[in-house]
Design a protein around this motif. Structure first.
Motif, PDB file in Angstrom:
ATOM      1  N   LYS A 126      -8.947  -2.298  -1.879  1.00 34.32           N
ATOM      2  CA  LYS A 126      -9.981  -2.203  -2.910  1.00 34.32           C
ATOM      3  C   LYS A 126      -9.421  -2.111  -4.326  1.00 34.32           C
ATOM      4  O   LYS A 126     -10.088  -1.605  -5.237  1.00 34.32           O
ATOM      5  CB  LYS A 126     -10.867  -0.990  -2.631  1.00 34.32           C
ATOM      6  CG  LYS A 126     -11.629  -1.080  -1.316  1.00 34.32           C
ATOM      7  CD  LYS A 126     -12.473   0.162  -1.103  1.00 34.32           C
ATOM      8  CE  LYS A 126     -13.220   0.096   0.235  1.00 34.32           C
ATOM      9  NZ  LYS A 126     -14.014   1.323   0.484  1.00 34.32           N
ATOM     10  N   PHE A 127      -8.207  -2.587  -4.546  1.00 30.13           N
ATOM     11  CA  PHE A 127      -7.685  -2.626  -5.903  1.00 30.13           C
ATOM     12  C   PHE A 127      -8.447  -3.683  -6.704  1.00 30.13           C
ATOM     13  O   PHE A 127      -8.838  -4.721  -6.168  1.00 30.13           O
ATOM     14  CB  PHE A 127      -6.193  -2.958  -5.910  1.00 30.13           C
ATOM     15  CG  PHE A 127      -5.323  -1.896  -5.302  1.00 30.13           C
ATOM     16  CD1 PHE A 127      -5.089  -0.708  -5.968  1.00 30.13           C
ATOM     17  CD2 PHE A 127      -4.735  -2.090  -4.057  1.00 30.13           C
ATOM     18  CE1 PHE A 127      -4.284   0.276  -5.407  1.00 30.13           C
ATOM     19  CE2 PHE A 127      -3.933  -1.114  -3.495  1.00 30.13           C
ATOM     20  CZ  PHE A 127      -3.710   0.071  -4.167  1.00 30.13           C
ATOM     21  N   THR A 162      -7.095   7.795  -8.071  1.00 30.26           N
ATOM     22  CA  THR A 162      -7.670   6.454  -8.175  1.00 30.26           C
ATOM     23  C   THR A 162      -6.702   5.573  -8.943  1.00 30.26           C
ATOM     24  O   THR A 162      -6.305   5.900 -10.066  1.00 30.26           O
ATOM     25  CB  THR A 162      -9.028   6.489  -8.899  1.00 30.26           C
ATOM     26  OG1 THR A 162      -9.916   7.368  -8.214  1.00 30.26           O
ATOM     27  CG2 THR A 162      -9.660   5.101  -8.929  1.00 30.26           C
ATOM     28  N   LEU A 180      -4.035  -1.300   1.437  1.00 30.76           N
ATOM     29  CA  LEU A 180      -5.264  -0.845   0.789  1.00 30.76           C
ATOM     30  C   LEU A 180      -5.963  -2.041   0.159  1.00 30.76           C
ATOM     31  O   LEU A 180      -5.328  -2.844  -0.528  1.00 30.76           O
ATOM     32  CB  LEU A 180      -4.939   0.217  -0.270  1.00 30.76           C
ATOM     33  CG  LEU A 180      -4.132   1.430   0.242  1.00 30.76           C
ATOM     34  CD1 LEU A 180      -3.767   2.367  -0.903  1.00 30.76           C
ATOM     35  CD2 LEU A 180      -4.897   2.169   1.319  1.00 30.76           C
ATOM     36  N   GLN A 218      -9.040   1.820  -6.797  1.00 27.17           N
ATOM     37  CA  GLN A 218      -8.803   2.064  -5.371  1.00 27.17           C
ATOM     38  C   GLN A 218      -8.614   3.564  -5.145  1.00 27.17           C
ATOM     39  O   GLN A 218      -7.674   4.163  -5.669  1.00 27.17           O
ATOM     40  CB  GLN A 218      -7.557   1.318  -4.901  1.00 27.17           C
ATOM     41  CG  GLN A 218      -7.012   1.750  -3.546  1.00 27.17           C
ATOM     42  CD  GLN A 218      -7.891   1.351  -2.386  1.00 27.17           C
ATOM     43  OE1 GLN A 218      -8.179   0.179  -2.198  1.00 27.17           O
ATOM     44  NE2 GLN A 218      -8.323   2.317  -1.588  1.00 27.17           N
TER      45      GLN A 218
END
Length: 201
Positions: free
Chosen positions: A164-165, A139, A162, A143
């Protein structure tokens, strides 16, 4: 009010030992402690001294230069993490990768990289001498880094985009993870709209 030497009184004084008050910095000094001080040079640890700033403290009383002084408990030397200096950090349990499928090669030492509960680590991280410290956390800024993305990062040096940071300010943002030849993982961001338009021209 005090404990005094008999030879410090009267007309023919032959002793210059300083009198010992029965109360020192609000700490009562009992007869038994004065006896111990005179016999051994030191009292027990006394708990109720009050400094001139009103702060309580504990100390021993000791004979010193014809009078008495304070001696404090030695403080244990500590490191930043609170462990006493000189104490070796206990080693963690060794990981066993037997029967596991590696996800790729370590960019630092070319050994196999395996999945663990907390991340993706080099198999040589378990050696006793000069262990490899390469690791990709599972993680990063909230993320999740899935196995397929970690494998792609090792093979190609870059993940998919990606989304969802979460930044330190609490704002979500998308990015690629990229890795250099030394195994350092950083972010690569999408070009801004203005930059994308210029590139299209």
């Amino acid at each position: 009010m005090r404990y005094v030497c008999e030879k410090t009184t009267g007309a023919n004084r032959t002793c210059d030992f300083r009198a010992i008050s029965k109360v020192i910095l609000q700490q009562p000094l009992e007869r038994a402690q004065v006896q111990k001080l005179l016999e051994t040079g030191k009292t027990d640890l006394l708990q109720r001294f009050i400094s001139k700033k009103g702060r309580p403290f504990k100390a021993f009383l000791v004979l010193k230069d014809g009078g008495i002084g304070f001696e404090f408990e030695p403080r244990p030397a500590k490191t930043k993490k609170g462990a006493a200096k000189g104490e070796p950090k206990p080693p963690g349990p060794k990981l066993d990768f037997t029967g596991q499928e590696p996800i790729g090669k370590c960019p630092k030492c070319q050994a196999a990289v395996f999945e663990t509960e907390s991340g993706y680590v080099c198999e040589k991280s378990q050696t006793d001498k000069r262990p490899c410290k390469f690791k990709i956390s599972k993680t990063i800024l909230e993320q999740p880094i899935e196995r397929a993305q970690a494998a792609k990062l090792l093979a190609e040096g870059k993940t998919d985009l990606l989304g969802k940071f979460i930044s330190k300010a609490g704002r979500p943002f998308p990015a690629f993870l990229v890795m250099d030849d030394m195994g350092k993982v950083t972010f690569e961001f999408l070009p801004r709209e203005g930059e994308a338009a210029k590139a299209a021209e």
